[in-house]
Design a protein around this motif. Sequence first.
Motif, PDB file in Angstrom:
ATOM      1  N   LEU A   1     124.707  66.860  29.767  1.00  0.00           N
ATOM      2  CA  LEU A   1     123.955  68.005  30.514  1.00  0.00           C
ATOM      3  C   LEU A   1     125.249  68.293  31.492  1.00  0.00           C
ATOM      4  O   LEU A   1     125.377  69.618  31.663  1.00  0.00           O
ATOM      5  N   ALA A   2     125.856  67.651  32.243  1.00  0.00           N
ATOM      6  CA  ALA A   2     126.847  67.784  33.121  1.00  0.00           C
ATOM      7  C   ALA A   2     128.007  68.334  32.479  1.00  0.00           C
ATOM      8  O   ALA A   2     128.530  69.212  32.895  1.00  0.00           O
ATOM      9  N   ARG A   3     128.532  67.841  31.172  1.00  0.00           N
ATOM     10  CA  ARG A   3     129.558  68.274  30.391  1.00  0.00           C
ATOM     11  C   ARG A   3     129.271  69.943  30.112  1.00  0.00           C
ATOM     12  O   ARG A   3     129.936  70.647  30.063  1.00  0.00           O
ATOM     13  N   LEU A   4     128.117  70.078  29.668  1.00  0.00           N
ATOM     14  CA  LEU A   4     127.564  71.477  29.000  1.00  0.00           C
ATOM     15  C   LEU A   4     127.599  72.359  30.236  1.00  0.00           C
ATOM     16  O   LEU A   4     128.227  73.450  30.121  1.00  0.00           O
ATOM     17  N   ALA A   5     127.099  72.071  31.219  1.00  0.00           N
ATOM     18  CA  ALA A   5     127.110  72.961  32.797  1.00  0.00           C
ATOM     19  C   ALA A   5     128.670  73.147  32.991  1.00  0.00           C
ATOM     20  O   ALA A   5     128.791  74.160  33.485  1.00  0.00           O
ATOM     21  N   ALA A   6     129.539  72.217  32.882  1.00  0.00           N
ATOM     22  CA  ALA A   6     130.967  72.396  33.252  1.00  0.00           C
ATOM     23  C   ALA A   6     131.655  73.592  32.284  1.00  0.00           C
ATOM     24  O   ALA A   6     132.417  74.119  32.663  1.00  0.00           O
ATOM     25  N   ALA A   7     131.164  73.539  31.251  1.00  0.00           N
ATOM     26  CA  ALA A   7     131.674  73.930  30.286  1.00  0.00           C
ATOM     27  C   ALA A   7     131.324  75.362  29.902  1.00  0.00           C
ATOM     28  O   ALA A   7     131.815  76.270  29.124  1.00  0.00           O
ATOM     29  N   ALA A   8     129.972  75.600  30.294  1.00  0.00           N
ATOM     30  CA  ALA A   8     129.302  76.969  29.810  1.00  0.00           C
ATOM     31  C   ALA A   8     129.906  78.283  30.548  1.00  0.00           C
ATOM     32  O   ALA A   8     130.380  77.970  31.762  1.00  0.00           O
ATOM     33  N   PRO A   9     130.073  79.222  30.086  1.00  0.00           N
ATOM     34  CA  PRO A   9     130.556  80.570  30.375  1.00  0.00           C
ATOM     35  C   PRO A   9     129.697  81.006  31.518  1.00  0.00           C
ATOM     36  O   PRO A   9     128.744  80.501  31.392  1.00  0.00           O
ATOM     37  N   ARG A  10     130.334  81.693  32.379  1.00  0.00           N
ATOM     38  CA  ARG A  10     129.250  82.736  33.407  1.00  0.00           C
ATOM     39  C   ARG A  10     128.207  83.341  32.712  1.00  0.00           C
ATOM     40  O   ARG A  10     128.223  84.099  31.730  1.00  0.00           O
ATOM     41  N   GLY A  11     127.022  82.938  33.339  1.00  0.00           N
ATOM     42  CA  GLY A  11     125.749  83.764  32.696  1.00  0.00           C
ATOM     43  C   GLY A  11     125.132  82.916  31.764  1.00  0.00           C
ATOM     44  O   GLY A  11     123.853  83.072  31.325  1.00  0.00           O
ATOM     45  N   LEU A  12     125.862  81.576  31.337  1.00  0.00           N
ATOM     46  CA  LEU A  12     124.783  80.825  30.579  1.00  0.00           C
ATOM     47  C   LEU A  12     124.587  79.234  31.153  1.00  0.00           C
ATOM     48  O   LEU A  12     125.744  78.867  31.491  1.00  0.00           O
ATOM     49  N   GLU A  13     123.382  79.020  31.688  1.00  0.00           N
ATOM     50  CA  GLU A  13     123.264  78.011  32.574  1.00  0.00           C
ATOM     51  C   GLU A  13     122.470  76.824  31.542  1.00  0.00           C
ATOM     52  O   GLU A  13     121.281  77.095  31.445  1.00  0.00           O
ATOM     53  N   ALA A  14     123.214  75.667  31.565  1.00  0.00           N
ATOM     54  CA  ALA A  14     122.328  74.515  30.972  1.00  0.00           C
ATOM     55  C   ALA A  14     121.705  73.795  32.212  1.00  0.00           C
ATOM     56  O   ALA A  14     122.271  73.311  33.082  1.00  0.00           O
ATOM     57  N   ARG A  15     120.208  73.725  32.071  1.00  0.00           N
ATOM     58  CA  ARG A  15     119.315  73.340  32.891  1.00  0.00           C
ATOM     59  C   ARG A  15     118.744  72.172  32.938  1.00  0.00           C
ATOM     60  O   ARG A  15     118.403  71.260  33.908  1.00  0.00           O
ATOM     61  N   ALA A  16     118.318  71.729  31.756  1.00  0.00           N
ATOM     62  CA  ALA A  16     117.749  70.297  31.395  1.00  0.00           C
ATOM     63  C   ALA A  16     118.124  69.898  29.960  1.00  0.00           C
ATOM     64  O   ALA A  16     117.951  70.839  29.029  1.00  0.00           O
ATOM     65  N   LEU A  17     118.076  68.710  29.810  1.00  0.00           N
ATOM     66  CA  LEU A  17     118.299  68.079  28.416  1.00  0.00           C
ATOM     67  C   LEU A  17     117.488  66.777  28.573  1.00  0.00           C
ATOM     68  O   LEU A  17     117.653  65.901  29.266  1.00  0.00           O
ATOM     69  N   VAL A  18     116.446  66.774  27.391  1.00  0.00           N
ATOM     70  CA  VAL A  18     115.779  65.635  27.139  1.00  0.00           C
ATOM     71  C   VAL A  18     115.941  65.099  25.757  1.00  0.00           C
ATOM     72  O   VAL A  18     116.197  65.980  24.686  1.00  0.00           O
TER      73      VAL A  18
END
Length: 498
Positions: free
Chosen positions: A449-466
């Motif tokens: 989730l941390a990697r997704l949040a760091a790599a996401a473009p502005r406007g696309l927010e990774a908020r939770a992963l289970v």
Amino acid sequence: DRITIEIARGCIQRCRFCQAATTYRPYRERSAAQVLAMAETGLAATGYDELSLAALSCGDHRRIENLITELMVRFGRRRISISLPSLRPGTITDPILREIGKVRRTGFTIAPEAGTQRLRDVISKGVTEEAVLETCRRLFARGWSGVKLYFMVGLPTETAEDRAGIVALVEKIRRVGRETTGRKPAVSAAVSSFVPKPHTPFQWSAQLLPGELRTIHAKLREELQRRGATFKWHHPDISALEGLLARGDRRLGRVILLAWGKGRRFDGWTEQFSLAPWLEACGEAGIDFEESVARERGLDEPLPWGHLGHPAQEAFLREERASSLATAPSAPCPIDACEGCGVCEVVPVLRDTVPEPVAPAAATRPQTAVERLRLEFAKVGTLRYLSHLGLARAIQRLFRRAEVPLAFSQGHAPHPKIQFGPPLPVGYEGEAEYLDFETAEPVDPAALLARLAAAAPRGLEARALVRVPPRSRSLFDLIALQVYRVTLPKERLPAADP
């Protein structure tokens, strides 16, 4: 939607119609270390799933087989495909086809340029019909279902027999496809118009006018479509304008300004193009459009670009022109032993730095799903204008940038195992969107989730992963309610009732 890396500049071939080969002399190759580093950087920054190698003739790179193998070893497991531009028959080998076909069979384009061997010798293409047919046979045997061919019409000394040779060659390729696969292959013939270019042996040659080209196109279209091939062509009027601009003198500055004043914009797009304003501009500038395009220049005539270059190049062009009229092709320049003819002015320096390939089998192992995860994300801001298909592409690129070990489907065209929730209409923001995906190896949800949040473009927010238990219900079955919020500015609201 791909990373493009130039692996070589210049060309060792001596095709007499090609201006780029002259402009980009001497021939130089980029080292494998550079190509691999650029591929790593570009793919990490974009998340694209295709890597395209670019050169005037990729197949002439001295270590092209090793280079493609190394690229597939590094990126094949990520399902990154490799594509090549138009290749010269004879340089397409079984190892190249084997490596490229491991992920996805990208399109293949072959450029015979002319329909007969006589005309190919005139233009010094260095390609035989046997090489074209053998290359197509290899493609079909390796699982390709079709091939695209490039031809030119209007070449110097061209006859009706040469144009009929285009149809005959296409028919032979279709026959090879049927014999090799038992099915009818998809063959596409793209025909462009010869435009004489400065600094080439054909810089003095005449060019066909649009009316003549339309007649040729109509005949080719009828013959090729009757045989089940697809016919594509370059707009004759645009080719004529290209010819005017390619060999015009300083008066063309005023022509371009006048055409611009008449509203000409984006003329490179066929649907925007109109020749009439250009003809008017030429008339106002005192230029005879048809005479400028179709006239053959005299060998002793001063040329607008004649003050550029140097004597060795001018002598070389004249010799090549004489050889073309004698139907005598020229041998390619030797890569490793420059003859010092003076045309390049400098001797190219080539460094043999391509490493030996390693374990190519690692790129083709099937990636079986071992874990299923659910991502909650938001699509806000300017990303609300993405369509659902655009969002799916953005998510896949995000996963590649974040190095998610996705599992893929099997078969001819593998796809990542991602299941999206209900699509949002274009223009809508989503505060709580969901998707499920499967991975080919265990992952730590928090770290991913941390990697997704760091790599996401502005406007696309990774908020939770289970993690999702096996055999869980699908997202469409689980989502039972969607909440919409509409906010209007006060000036858009009706006035309050007193």
